[in-house]
Design a protein around this motif. Structure first.
Motif, PDB file in Angstrom:
ATOM      1  N   MET A  30      36.583 -13.919 -20.978  1.00 56.25           N
ATOM      2  CA  MET A  30      36.310 -13.168 -19.776  1.00 56.25           C
ATOM      3  C   MET A  30      37.458 -13.386 -18.784  1.00 56.25           C
ATOM      4  O   MET A  30      37.981 -14.467 -18.663  1.00 56.25           O
ATOM      5  CB  MET A  30      34.976 -13.603 -19.181  1.00 56.25           C
ATOM      6  CG  MET A  30      34.585 -12.797 -17.965  1.00 56.25           C
ATOM      7  SD  MET A  30      32.948 -13.149 -17.357  1.00 56.25           S
ATOM      8  CE  MET A  30      31.993 -12.259 -18.555  1.00 56.25           C
ATOM      9  N   MET A  31      37.818 -12.367 -18.073  1.00 61.04           N
ATOM     10  CA  MET A  31      38.949 -12.374 -17.146  1.00 61.04           C
ATOM     11  C   MET A  31      38.853 -13.479 -16.100  1.00 61.04           C
ATOM     12  O   MET A  31      39.846 -14.077 -15.733  1.00 61.04           O
ATOM     13  CB  MET A  31      39.020 -10.996 -16.475  1.00 61.04           C
ATOM     14  CG  MET A  31      39.923 -10.902 -15.306  1.00 61.04           C
ATOM     15  SD  MET A  31      41.621 -10.752 -15.833  1.00 61.04           S
ATOM     16  CE  MET A  31      42.397 -10.516 -14.265  1.00 61.04           C
ATOM     17  N   ILE A  32      37.677 -13.790 -15.610  1.00 58.83           N
ATOM     18  CA  ILE A  32      37.562 -14.754 -14.515  1.00 58.83           C
ATOM     19  C   ILE A  32      38.057 -16.140 -14.927  1.00 58.83           C
ATOM     20  O   ILE A  32      38.645 -16.847 -14.125  1.00 58.83           O
ATOM     21  CB  ILE A  32      36.126 -14.815 -13.952  1.00 58.83           C
ATOM     22  CG1 ILE A  32      36.136 -15.540 -12.609  1.00 58.83           C
ATOM     23  CG2 ILE A  32      35.163 -15.422 -14.942  1.00 58.83           C
ATOM     24  CD1 ILE A  32      34.904 -15.354 -11.793  1.00 58.83           C
ATOM     25  N   GLY A  33      37.865 -16.519 -16.176  1.00 52.85           N
ATOM     26  CA  GLY A  33      38.342 -17.819 -16.639  1.00 52.85           C
ATOM     27  C   GLY A  33      39.854 -17.928 -16.557  1.00 52.85           C
ATOM     28  O   GLY A  33      40.394 -18.932 -16.093  1.00 52.85           O
ATOM     29  N   VAL A  34      40.547 -16.895 -16.976  1.00 47.82           N
ATOM     30  CA  VAL A  34      42.009 -16.867 -16.911  1.00 47.82           C
ATOM     31  C   VAL A  34      42.463 -16.785 -15.460  1.00 47.82           C
ATOM     32  O   VAL A  34      43.385 -17.484 -15.040  1.00 47.82           O
ATOM     33  CB  VAL A  34      42.563 -15.672 -17.724  1.00 47.82           C
ATOM     34  CG1 VAL A  34      44.061 -15.547 -17.535  1.00 47.82           C
ATOM     35  CG2 VAL A  34      42.210 -15.826 -19.189  1.00 47.82           C
ATOM     36  N   ALA A  35      41.816 -15.950 -14.677  1.00 48.41           N
ATOM     37  CA  ALA A  35      42.208 -15.774 -13.272  1.00 48.41           C
ATOM     38  C   ALA A  35      42.099 -17.074 -12.493  1.00 48.41           C
ATOM     39  O   ALA A  35      42.911 -17.344 -11.606  1.00 48.41           O
ATOM     40  CB  ALA A  35      41.352 -14.687 -12.622  1.00 48.41           C
ATOM     41  N   THR A  52      42.914 -19.891 -13.361  1.00 45.29           N
ATOM     42  CA  THR A  52      44.036 -20.783 -13.641  1.00 45.29           C
ATOM     43  C   THR A  52      45.274 -20.405 -12.831  1.00 45.29           C
ATOM     44  O   THR A  52      46.265 -21.124 -12.860  1.00 45.29           O
ATOM     45  CB  THR A  52      44.394 -20.769 -15.143  1.00 45.29           C
ATOM     46  OG1 THR A  52      44.892 -19.483 -15.506  1.00 45.29           O
ATOM     47  CG2 THR A  52      43.197 -21.129 -15.994  1.00 45.29           C
ATOM     48  N   VAL A  53      45.227 -19.294 -12.116  1.00 44.42           N
ATOM     49  CA  VAL A  53      46.371 -18.824 -11.340  1.00 44.42           C
ATOM     50  C   VAL A  53      46.382 -19.517  -9.984  1.00 44.42           C
ATOM     51  O   VAL A  53      45.412 -19.447  -9.223  1.00 44.42           O
ATOM     52  CB  VAL A  53      46.334 -17.289 -11.147  1.00 44.42           C
ATOM     53  CG1 VAL A  53      47.487 -16.821 -10.286  1.00 44.42           C
ATOM     54  CG2 VAL A  53      46.336 -16.591 -12.497  1.00 44.42           C
ATOM     55  N   GLU A  54      47.481 -20.190  -9.694  1.00 44.98           N
ATOM     56  CA  GLU A  54      47.622 -20.905  -8.436  1.00 44.98           C
ATOM     57  C   GLU A  54      47.599 -19.924  -7.266  1.00 44.98           C
ATOM     58  O   GLU A  54      48.148 -18.834  -7.336  1.00 44.98           O
ATOM     59  CB  GLU A  54      48.951 -21.681  -8.440  1.00 44.98           C
ATOM     60  CG  GLU A  54      49.101 -22.641  -7.294  1.00 44.98           C
ATOM     61  CD  GLU A  54      50.356 -23.477  -7.415  1.00 44.98           C
ATOM     62  OE1 GLU A  54      50.901 -23.841  -6.363  1.00 44.98           O
ATOM     63  OE2 GLU A  54      50.788 -23.750  -8.550  1.00 44.98           O
ATOM     64  N   ASP A  55      46.966 -20.307  -6.190  1.00 41.11           N
ATOM     65  CA  ASP A  55      46.872 -19.524  -4.952  1.00 41.11           C
ATOM     66  C   ASP A  55      46.101 -18.215  -5.110  1.00 41.11           C
ATOM     67  O   ASP A  55      46.297 -17.280  -4.327  1.00 41.11           O
ATOM     68  CB  ASP A  55      48.263 -19.229  -4.371  1.00 41.11           C
ATOM     69  CG  ASP A  55      48.994 -20.492  -3.951  1.00 41.11           C
ATOM     70  OD1 ASP A  55      48.320 -21.440  -3.502  1.00 41.11           O
ATOM     71  OD2 ASP A  55      50.225 -20.524  -4.080  1.00 41.11           O
ATOM     72  N   LEU A  56      45.243 -18.118  -6.107  1.00 37.99           N
ATOM     73  CA  LEU A  56      44.397 -16.940  -6.279  1.00 37.99           C
ATOM     74  C   LEU A  56      42.964 -17.323  -5.966  1.00 37.99           C
ATOM     75  O   LEU A  56      42.431 -18.278  -6.531  1.00 37.99           O
ATOM     76  CB  LEU A  56      44.483 -16.409  -7.713  1.00 37.99           C
ATOM     77  CG  LEU A  56      43.547 -15.251  -8.044  1.00 37.99           C
ATOM     78  CD1 LEU A  56      43.985 -13.983  -7.300  1.00 37.99           C
ATOM     79  CD2 LEU A  56      43.527 -14.996  -9.540  1.00 37.99           C
ATOM     80  N   ASN A  57      42.357 -16.602  -5.058  1.00 31.87           N
ATOM     81  CA  ASN A  57      40.963 -16.829  -4.716  1.00 31.87           C
ATOM     82  C   ASN A  57      40.169 -15.590  -5.103  1.00 31.87           C
ATOM     83  O   ASN A  57      40.437 -14.500  -4.601  1.00 31.87           O
ATOM     84  CB  ASN A  57      40.809 -17.092  -3.217  1.00 31.87           C
ATOM     85  CG  ASN A  57      39.359 -17.244  -2.814  1.00 31.87           C
ATOM     86  OD1 ASN A  57      38.570 -17.849  -3.519  1.00 31.87           O
ATOM     87  ND2 ASN A  57      39.010 -16.684  -1.681  1.00 31.87           N
ATOM     88  N   ILE A  58      39.223 -15.750  -5.982  1.00 36.57           N
ATOM     89  CA  ILE A  58      38.346 -14.642  -6.363  1.00 36.57           C
ATOM     90  C   ILE A  58      37.191 -14.668  -5.377  1.00 36.57           C
ATOM     91  O   ILE A  58      36.347 -15.558  -5.400  1.00 36.57           O
ATOM     92  CB  ILE A  58      37.860 -14.786  -7.811  1.00 36.57           C
ATOM     93  CG1 ILE A  58      39.066 -14.865  -8.748  1.00 36.57           C
ATOM     94  CG2 ILE A  58      36.940 -13.624  -8.169  1.00 36.57           C
ATOM     95  CD1 ILE A  58      38.724 -15.239 -10.159  1.00 36.57           C
ATOM     96  N   ALA A  59      37.174 -13.682  -4.493  1.00 34.75           N
ATOM     97  CA  ALA A  59      36.233 -13.696  -3.380  1.00 34.75           C
ATOM     98  C   ALA A  59      34.893 -13.072  -3.693  1.00 34.75           C
ATOM     99  O   ALA A  59      33.897 -13.389  -3.058  1.00 34.75           O
ATOM    100  CB  ALA A  59      36.858 -12.995  -2.169  1.00 34.75           C
TER     101      ALA A  59
END
Length: 87
Positions: A1-6, A8-15
């Motif tokens: 699922m995309m959220i697991g990979v996302a 791991t991205v530094e400075d990314l906040n899934i709001a």
């Protein structure tokens, strides 16, 4: 699922997450500890915390969704998949 990979991205906040089924959106937000669950695209676009929208829709809906996002001052990321049927 995309959220697991996302995640791991530094400075990314899934709001938050948007779904036609608000209960599914709330369940997803709770499961992944997201701040918001949206039940309308306008609410998502009106949220000043959101600067980029990941479009996870069927290909034929991407353009309209992305156009609304750009007009609202948002960037988009899209997951387009070509479908090839065998003959």
């Amino acid at each position: 699922m995309m959220i697991g990979v996302a995640r791991t991205v530094e400075d990314l906040n899934i709001a938050g997450v948007l779904s036609q089924d608000n209960q599914k959106a709330r369940d997803f937000a709770k499961k992944y500890n997201l701040e918001s669950a949206y039940d309308s695209y306008d609410d998502l676009l009106d949220d000043d915390r959101i600067d980029t929208i990941y479009v996870a829709l069927p290909n034929n809906l991407h353009f309209e969704c992305a156009l609304h996002a750009v007009r609202a001052g948002k960037s988009t990321e899209e997951d387009c998949q070509d479908r090839v049927s065998g003959g």
